[in-house]
Design an enzyme around this catalytic site. Structure first.
Site, PDB file in Angstrom:
ATOM      1  N   ASP A   1       4.560  17.822   3.500  1.00 40.55           N
ATOM      2  CA  ASP A   1       3.262  17.533   2.888  1.00 40.55           C
ATOM      3  C   ASP A   1       2.216  17.010   3.857  1.00 40.55           C
ATOM      4  O   ASP A   1       1.112  17.557   3.973  1.00 40.55           O
ATOM      5  CB  ASP A   1       3.448  16.551   1.722  1.00 40.55           C
ATOM      6  CG  ASP A   1       4.233  15.303   2.116  1.00 40.55           C
ATOM      7  OD1 ASP A   1       4.844  15.298   3.203  1.00 40.55           O
ATOM      8  OD2 ASP A   1       4.250  14.324   1.334  1.00 40.55           O
TER       9      ASP A   1
ATOM     10  N   GLU B   1       0.102   9.334  -4.976  1.00 40.94           N
ATOM     11  CA  GLU B   1      -0.613  10.564  -4.640  1.00 40.94           C
ATOM     12  C   GLU B   1      -1.658  10.961  -5.684  1.00 40.94           C
ATOM     13  O   GLU B   1      -2.754  11.423  -5.337  1.00 40.94           O
ATOM     14  CB  GLU B   1       0.384  11.708  -4.429  1.00 40.94           C
ATOM     15  CG  GLU B   1       1.195  11.598  -3.162  1.00 40.94           C
ATOM     16  CD  GLU B   1       2.316  10.592  -3.263  1.00 40.94           C
ATOM     17  OE1 GLU B   1       2.778  10.090  -2.223  1.00 40.94           O
ATOM     18  OE2 GLU B   1       2.727  10.286  -4.411  1.00 40.94           O
TER      19      GLU B   1
ATOM     20  N   GLU C   1       8.038   6.311   9.485  1.00 41.39           N
ATOM     21  CA  GLU C   1       7.788   5.240   8.516  1.00 41.39           C
ATOM     22  C   GLU C   1       7.209   4.003   9.187  1.00 41.39           C
ATOM     23  O   GLU C   1       6.313   3.342   8.645  1.00 41.39           O
ATOM     24  CB  GLU C   1       9.078   4.892   7.770  1.00 41.39           C
ATOM     25  CG  GLU C   1       9.655   6.008   6.929  1.00 41.39           C
ATOM     26  CD  GLU C   1       8.844   6.290   5.678  1.00 41.39           C
ATOM     27  OE1 GLU C   1       7.862   5.560   5.427  1.00 41.39           O
ATOM     28  OE2 GLU C   1       9.182   7.240   4.961  1.00 41.39           O
TER      29      GLU C   1
ATOM     30  N   ARG D   1       3.354   2.768   8.216  1.00 39.44           N
ATOM     31  CA  ARG D   1       3.310   1.527   7.444  1.00 39.44           C
ATOM     32  C   ARG D   1       2.951   0.321   8.314  1.00 39.44           C
ATOM     33  O   ARG D   1       2.040  -0.444   7.985  1.00 39.44           O
ATOM     34  CB  ARG D   1       4.649   1.284   6.751  1.00 39.44           C
ATOM     35  CG  ARG D   1       5.077   2.398   5.805  1.00 39.44           C
ATOM     36  CD  ARG D   1       6.239   1.961   4.950  1.00 39.44           C
ATOM     37  NE  ARG D   1       6.884   3.095   4.286  1.00 39.44           N
ATOM     38  CZ  ARG D   1       7.512   3.040   3.122  1.00 39.44           C
ATOM     39  NH1 ARG D   1       7.578   1.895   2.472  1.00 39.44           N
ATOM     40  NH2 ARG D   1       8.081   4.108   2.596  1.00 39.44           N
TER      41      ARG D   1
END
Length: 774
Positions: A537, A672, A404, A408
């Site tokens: 994913d 998405e 993360e 980010r």
């Protein structure tokens, strides 16, 4: 043998003059106490226990029985008093048999519009609906409604309810609601409604009505109603109410409208606390929001007006300028909330007007830097840059998630540097990158999930020694770019080593990989589940994007990507039974599960990007089909927003394609689908993808916008009347969702050209490296 039985009473024989005798020895019965004493101790205990049990049940059932008796009594009283009350309330209403010339109201027929009465109108009666009361309206009667006392309204009686005072209620239109009284509306007759009476109008008769003498009206009491708040339009803005003891919110004037719905309507599911992929923590105990104020209604995608008489069809200009400005307005509104209540903190809690802290690194601010630059919001960008310069400090004793923080914060700083050219962002990125390196000090060279950026230590999660596969394989774009900028190969080396290890690992299933990998052994673990959703994913996404970033020279990455897509088509792609929607499911220990996360909607855009870079054309066919399915995940929901997870029907007899379980109905403002819409429009120029994105933006404005600033995730996309705000705005709403929407609506194809930039999984654009000379 046996002794004669002993008698413990005296036998008397009495006679009268008529020679009738009575002998008590024959008929005397033993007393109850003697019979009780003759019982065994076990028998007596059992009887006492049963009596006590009956007593307890009686006490417990008394309140419910008394309520039923009271309800029956109230019903009798209501029926007895009904005629007298109707006469008292409606003295001027009489059956009308003819039509007054020149005074008849003009019939207006439209969808979802019930009868309306002007400000000077008399009461309106409709047997099968409930009234809505305006301060300036005449009295309205509904058999099951309680009496409502207004300062300027006539009396309305209900025998079983006390008076209710509501000085400022507004009328509400809803498809299922009854007649509405509005001060600005003229008389309206709906084809399916009863006549409307006005004192200044002539009699009105429905065309299909049969005129017959009418006696006193005796209403039939309905079943006990379930009360919910309904609003002016199915897709209109919910009235986000403040509940419980949440802190006060300041917004527009609160206007409550109660409409009674039929029993049997599905009740709202209980919230559960769930930890979602990519750090999205779902919280269950959030209150709802106040309605939008007048100032907030100036957004470019305004919600449907509460007052239906003033409403007009929402006209949306297809021009890119209007839609681009709508995105800017949405961003400014979100930024307003963050700046006011969460400045410098990780996340905004817009309902409670507070903030949430994850790592203490200003996630929302850094995630939004390149979005502000792209949208041309120079003032907001300057404010954020000043905070980065003066307040952002990585020398703190805090554990952060490697994945993360990389996508980010590191990605956000690198992107801001490339777009603005400001050296400040590069220096901060270099500082953070060096502090994340301890995560790679493991026996297998598979990085730990957590690292303390102040102490320089790293560790796996407390409950396991595994790392999520998507986490360790979705940091490569950022670390490779950091090495290119700093000319220090250590960052690229550790990131590339992870990909080399995964490339050689056994345990893949036609290119599909499990969700976990052990940091000690370097082997796959928990091999039973194969998915393109949470925890797997972005592995597939970064295979393609690393290959493109590096100038299309790393053949192992391309090989793994192509093999994985073939595995997806072979094992995971299915079609629904009712309408043949194409979707990507999961394999759970070789059993197919027709479940698809919203996260999987990244795949259409990724497939299209591959085709744009020379990969097989049939990938685009699959992309088009999956894009349609992701669109349906929005349009088939009552709010126009997709749930977090859907299931699909494989049997044609099921009648519907998409099934949403109660625990999966939340929406976290995810990007998405709009991400894939951006790619699909860039490569096909089909304007329907822009229209679909516009619909999504409007739904965000209608159901997630908080009046005083910010947007909130919601609990239930199936309930437009009470979507259940969760009081959390994820940083990716500003960093990804609004950015992709802006780029989708932009006509400037050279703005972040997909031949020059590659987007990381947090939508931060990084430059594509020039191909090395051959």
């Amino acid at each position: 043998m046996y002794p004669p039985s002993r008698k413990d009473f005296i036998s008397l024989t009495l006679s009268d003059p008529h020679s009738h005798s009575y002998n008590n020895g024959k008929h005397r019965r033993q007393s109850c106490w003697r019979k009780w004493k003759q019982l065994s101790r076990l028998q007596r205990s059992l009887i006492l226990f049963l009596l006590a049990l009956l007593l307890i049940f009686g006490l417990l059932s008394y309140p419910s029985l008394s309520e039923q008796w009271r309800g029956l009594s109230d019903r009798d009283d209501w029926l007895e008093l009904n005629d007298r009350e109707l006469e008292a309330v409606l003295p001027a209403v009489r059956p009308v048999l003819g039509q007054h010339v020149g005074k008849a109201p003009v019939p207006v027929v439209g969808p979802h519009v019930g009868p309306a009465v002007g400000p000077d109108a008399g009461p309106v009666i409709r047997p099968d609906t409930g009234p809505v009361i305006r301060p300036d309206a005449g009295p309205v009667i509904r058999p099951d409604a309680g009496p409502v006392i207004r300062p300027d309204a006539g009396p309305v009686f209900r025998p079983d309810a006390g008076p209710v005072i509501h000085p400022d209620a507004d009328p509400v239109f809803h498809p299922d609601a009854g007649p509405v009284i509005h001060p600005d509306a003229g008389p309206v007759i709906h084809p399916d409604t009863d006549p409307v009476f006005r004192p200044d109008a002539g009699p009105v008769i429905r065309p299909d009505a049969v005129v017959e003498p009418r006696g006193p009206i005796v209403p039939i009491l309905p079943k006990p109603p379930i009360k919910k708040y309904l609003f002016s339009n199915k897709r209109g803005p919910p009235s986000l109410q403040k509940e419980g003891n949440m802190s006060d919110t300041v917004g527009g004037e609160k206007k409550e409208q109660e409409v009674v719905q039929d029993e049997g309507e599905e009740e709202e599911d209980k919230d559960k606390k769930i930890v979602s992929w990519r750090g999205a923590m779902i919280e269950a105990d959030q209150a709802t929001e106040p309605p939008p104020s007048a100032n907030e209604k100036e957004a470019a995608a305004p919600p449907a007006p509460v007052n239906p008489a003033d409403s007009v069809p929402l006209e949306v200009s297809p021009g890119p300028v209007d839609r681009l400005e709508a995105v800017r307005v949405a961003f400014r509104h979100a930024w307003k909330g963050y700046k006011s209540y969460a400045w410098g903190h990780d996340e905004l809690r817009p309902i409670s007007k507070s903030f949430g802290e994850w790592f203490g690194l200003g996630l929302t601010l850094i995630d939004s830097l390149d979005t502000m630059w792209i949208l041309g919001l120079k003032e907001e960008f300057a404010e954020a840059k000043n905070w980065v310069d003066n307040e952002l400090n990585f020398n703190k004793n805090v554990d952060v998630n490697l994945f993360e923080t990389t996508i980010r914060v590191l990605g956000g700083l690198l992107s801001a540097y490339h777009l603005s050219g400001d050296q400040l962002f590069f220096e901060k990125a270099k500082d953070l990158g060096s502090r994340l390196m301890p995560a790679f000090k493991t026996p297998s060279k598979i990085p730990f999930s957590d690292v303390n950026i102040g102490k320089g230590t790293a560790h796996p999660p407390r409950w396991t020694t595994d790392s999520t596969l998507a986490e360790v394989t979705s940091i490569q774009l950022e670390f490779r770019e950091l090495s290119r900028l700093t000319q220090d190969p250590q960052y690229q080396d550790v990131a590339n080593e992870v990909m080399r290890l995964v490339h050689k690992l056994p345990g893949k299933h036609d290119g599909l990989v499990p969700m976990f990998i052990n940091t000690n052994s370097g082997q796959f673990s928990h091999k039973g589940v194969l998915t393109l959703g949470a925890r797997a994913d972005s592995y597939y996404e970064y295979l393609l994007k690393q290959w493109i970033q590096g100038g299309k020279t790393e053949e192992d990455l391309l090989e793994d990507y192509l093999q994985a897509i073939e595995g997806v088509k072979k094992h995971l792609v299915r079609h629904t039974g009712p309408n043949g929607l194409t979707f990507v499911g999961e394999l759970n220990h070789n059993r197919f599960n027709p479940k698809m996360d919203h996260l999987v909607c990244f795949l259409p855009g990724t497939l299209a990007l591959g085709v744009h870079n020379g990969l097989p054309e049939d990938h685009m066919d699959l992309a088009v089909q999956l894009m349609e399915t992701c669109h349906q995940m929005y349009t088939q929901m009552e709010t126009g927003l997709s749930p977090e997870i859907v299931h699909f029907s494989l049997q044609a007899s099921d009648g519907r394609d998409i099934i949403v379980k109660p625990a999966d109905r939340h929406n976290l403002l995810r990007p998405e689908t709009v991400e894939s819409l951006f790619y699909m429009y860039r490569f096909t120029k089909d304007t329907k993808y822009r229209d679909w994105g516009w619909d999504i933006l409007q739904s965000f404005n209608n159901y997630t916008k908080v009046p005083d600033g910010g947007y909130t995730s919601i609990n239930n996309v199936r309930d437009p009347t009470n979507p259940g705000p969760r009081d959390k705005m994820e940083s990716f709403f500003l960093g990804e969702t609004l950015k992709y929407l802006y780029l989708l609506f932009s006509d400037d194809m050279e703005q972040l050209s997909l031949d020059k930039f590659i987007f990381n999984t947090e939508a931060h654009p990084l430059p594509i490296w020039p191909s090395p000379p051959k």
